[in-house]
Design an enzyme around this catalytic site. Structure first.
Site, PDB file in Angstrom:
ATOM      1  N   ARG A  14      -4.767   3.706 -13.313  1.00  0.00           N
ATOM      2  CA  ARG A  14      -3.752   3.593 -12.277  1.00  0.00           C
ATOM      3  C   ARG A  14      -4.135   4.514 -11.122  1.00  0.00           C
ATOM      4  O   ARG A  14      -4.704   5.590 -11.337  1.00  0.00           O
ATOM      5  CB  ARG A  14      -2.365   3.977 -12.815  1.00  0.00           C
ATOM      6  CG  ARG A  14      -1.729   2.954 -13.738  1.00  0.00           C
ATOM      7  CD  ARG A  14      -1.344   1.692 -12.972  1.00  0.00           C
ATOM      8  NE  ARG A  14      -0.599   0.739 -13.788  1.00  0.00           N
ATOM      9  CZ  ARG A  14      -1.146  -0.254 -14.462  1.00  0.00           C
ATOM     10  NH1 ARG A  14      -2.463  -0.418 -14.444  1.00  0.00           N
ATOM     11  NH2 ARG A  14      -0.389  -1.098 -15.146  1.00  0.00           N
ATOM     12  N   HIS A  48      -7.602  -4.530  -7.790  1.00  0.00           N
ATOM     13  CA  HIS A  48      -6.960  -4.530  -9.111  1.00  0.00           C
ATOM     14  C   HIS A  48      -7.318  -5.808  -9.875  1.00  0.00           C
ATOM     15  O   HIS A  48      -6.456  -6.581 -10.293  1.00  0.00           O
ATOM     16  CB  HIS A  48      -5.440  -4.385  -8.980  1.00  0.00           C
ATOM     17  CG  HIS A  48      -4.821  -3.735 -10.183  1.00  0.00           C
ATOM     18  ND1 HIS A  48      -3.760  -2.867 -10.092  1.00  0.00           N
ATOM     19  CD2 HIS A  48      -5.093  -3.835 -11.515  1.00  0.00           C
ATOM     20  CE1 HIS A  48      -3.406  -2.458 -11.292  1.00  0.00           C
ATOM     21  NE2 HIS A  48      -4.212  -3.031 -12.176  1.00  0.00           N
ATOM     22  N   GLU A 106      -1.183  -0.068  -3.349  1.00  0.00           N
ATOM     23  CA  GLU A 106      -2.084  -1.224  -3.388  1.00  0.00           C
ATOM     24  C   GLU A 106      -1.475  -2.346  -2.559  1.00  0.00           C
ATOM     25  O   GLU A 106      -0.364  -2.768  -2.852  1.00  0.00           O
ATOM     26  CB  GLU A 106      -2.294  -1.693  -4.829  1.00  0.00           C
ATOM     27  CG  GLU A 106      -3.069  -0.718  -5.679  1.00  0.00           C
ATOM     28  CD  GLU A 106      -3.232  -1.179  -7.124  1.00  0.00           C
ATOM     29  OE1 GLU A 106      -2.686  -2.255  -7.481  1.00  0.00           O
ATOM     30  OE2 GLU A 106      -3.893  -0.482  -7.892  1.00  0.00           O
TER      31      GLU A 106
END
Length: 394
Positions: free
Chosen positions: A311, A359, A340
């Site tokens: 993370r 991601h 993000e």
């Protein structure tokens, strides 16, 4: 008699609840095998595989299917269908076989009608947002299923206080996330993105002989977080003949260590000082927030690369920017950031010694399909009073 030879967990739960006498036999590990389902190309139907040589669904007779269809489907709330934060349209048909599906837009449009009907929520990419207001509006909510392993976006204690169970999908994501970690390591070490840009650039007239990357074979990989994903990364790194160090809350068994050739480092400092590549594979908790900061980065080799697939907040990004700008470490490869995506003027985006991906961890066709099936199995178990395969506790 019902056949019990090739049920998925989803099918086993359905049959167990429609015929209680079979519950023990169907849920027993010896006869209940979770299978994978994949979307057929050029076809919206789902294909079920119970083994490498299987050609279709087995064990469900017409009368049994009729029993399932006659039962009223439980209402499942999702954020939306399609779009940026909606469940994939390709998954809708599968979900509708098990649930009456409604979106947040439909729910908010007619709250009075739906509030006492919603029994489960399927979170896709952290949406819908679960807060006190939503929980208070759903008095019959039984379970929230997450489409992934990380639960840091949820207030677990708040949800539990409403008597709602929670579940994640750790098995579906582990292999694809481990693949992403190794892909980032290799791409960074061998400068693949830069190489591609050079190869396709209209300005390139020749390839420089001194344009070099880093050797992966024989290098030392330090894995911080040796859970399911971390261990799969170690398995992959072993194939590259890497020396593997790891730091974890609990040491793996000697047999597990020997299987991948990993050495335990009780102190994270020892791992940082020795590793050529440091990979972060931890859950985000108060204890792991900014686990890697200025102090930790300065312990790393100036030739080392930091890889983060956990993370974004696990790394102090301001400290990372400084470390990359001043040569404290050589490079970084990130599949996660905070936020993000990063603001377009963020200093990390201006550096040449960093590789950032959006991601991608679990984003493969197979992993996403498995995630949805794992979530469905969790929800059906919770709604029918059975043990939840991947229940998460506060």
């Amino acid at each position: 008699m019902f056949s019990v030879k090739a049920f998925s967990l989803v099918e086993a739960i359905q049959l167990a609840t429609s015929c209680p006498r079979l519950a023990g036999r169907l849920i027993h590990p010896a006869v209940c095998h979770v299978h994978h389902w994949t979307k057929r190309s050029m076809d919206s139907r789902w294909s079920y595989r119970t083994g490498p040589n299987s050609t279709g669904r087995a064990g469900i007779s017409a009368p049994q299917t009729k029993i399932m269809e006659q039962r009223e489907l439980p209402v499942l709330l999702v954020n939306e269908v399609g779009g940026v934060c909606g469940v994939l349209e390709a998954h809708v048909e599968f979900l509708k076989k098990h649930f009456h599906l409604i979106t947040m837009k439909e729910f908010l449009k007619n709250k009075k009608h739906w509030s006492k009907k919603v029994q489960a929520i399927y979170l896709w990419w952290h949406k819908p947002i679960i807060d006190r207001e939503l929980l208070e509006s759903l008095p019959d909510l039984k379970v929230i299923a997450n489409s992934g392993a990380g639960m840091d976006h949820l207030d677990l204690k708040l949800i539990s206080s409403f008597g709602v169970k929670m579940a994640n999908a750790p098995h579906a994501v582990s292999s694809s996330t481990a693949d992403t970690g190794m892909a980032l390591l290799l791409a960074s070490a061998r400068r693949l993105v830069e190489g591609c840009q050079m190869a396709v650039s209209p300005d390139t007239e020749c390839f420089a002989a001194d344009w070099l990357g880093d050797e992966v074979t024989g290098a030392t990989l330090g894995i911080i977080g040796m859970g399911r994903i971390g261990y799969k990364i170690a398995l992959r790194a072993k194939a590259f003949e890497m020396k593997i160090l790891y730091h974890n809350r609990n040491q793996r068994t000697e047999e597990e260590e020997q299987a991948v050739g990993a050495t335990y480092c009780p102190k994270i400092e020892d791992l940082l000082q020795q590793s050529d590549f440091v990979m972060l594979v931890v859950s985000l908790t108060p204890q792991t927030c900014k686990l890697i900061g200025k102090k930790e980065l300065e312990l790393m080799k100036p030739t080392a690369t930091l890889i983060n697939i956990s993370r974004g907040p696990v790394v102090d990004q301001d400290a990372l920017v400084e470390a990359l700008q001043t040569g404290v470490i050589k490079a970084a490869a990130l599949d996660v950031t905070y936020p993000e995506p990063l603001p377009r003027d963020h200093p990390l985006l201006k550096l040449k010694n960093i590789l950032i991906t959006p991601h991608l961890g679990i984003k493969t066709d197979k992993a996403i399909c498995m995630t949805t099936e794992e979530a469905v199995a969790n929800i059906l178990a919770a709604l029918n009073g059975l043990p939840i395969p991947n229940e998460v506790f506060p």
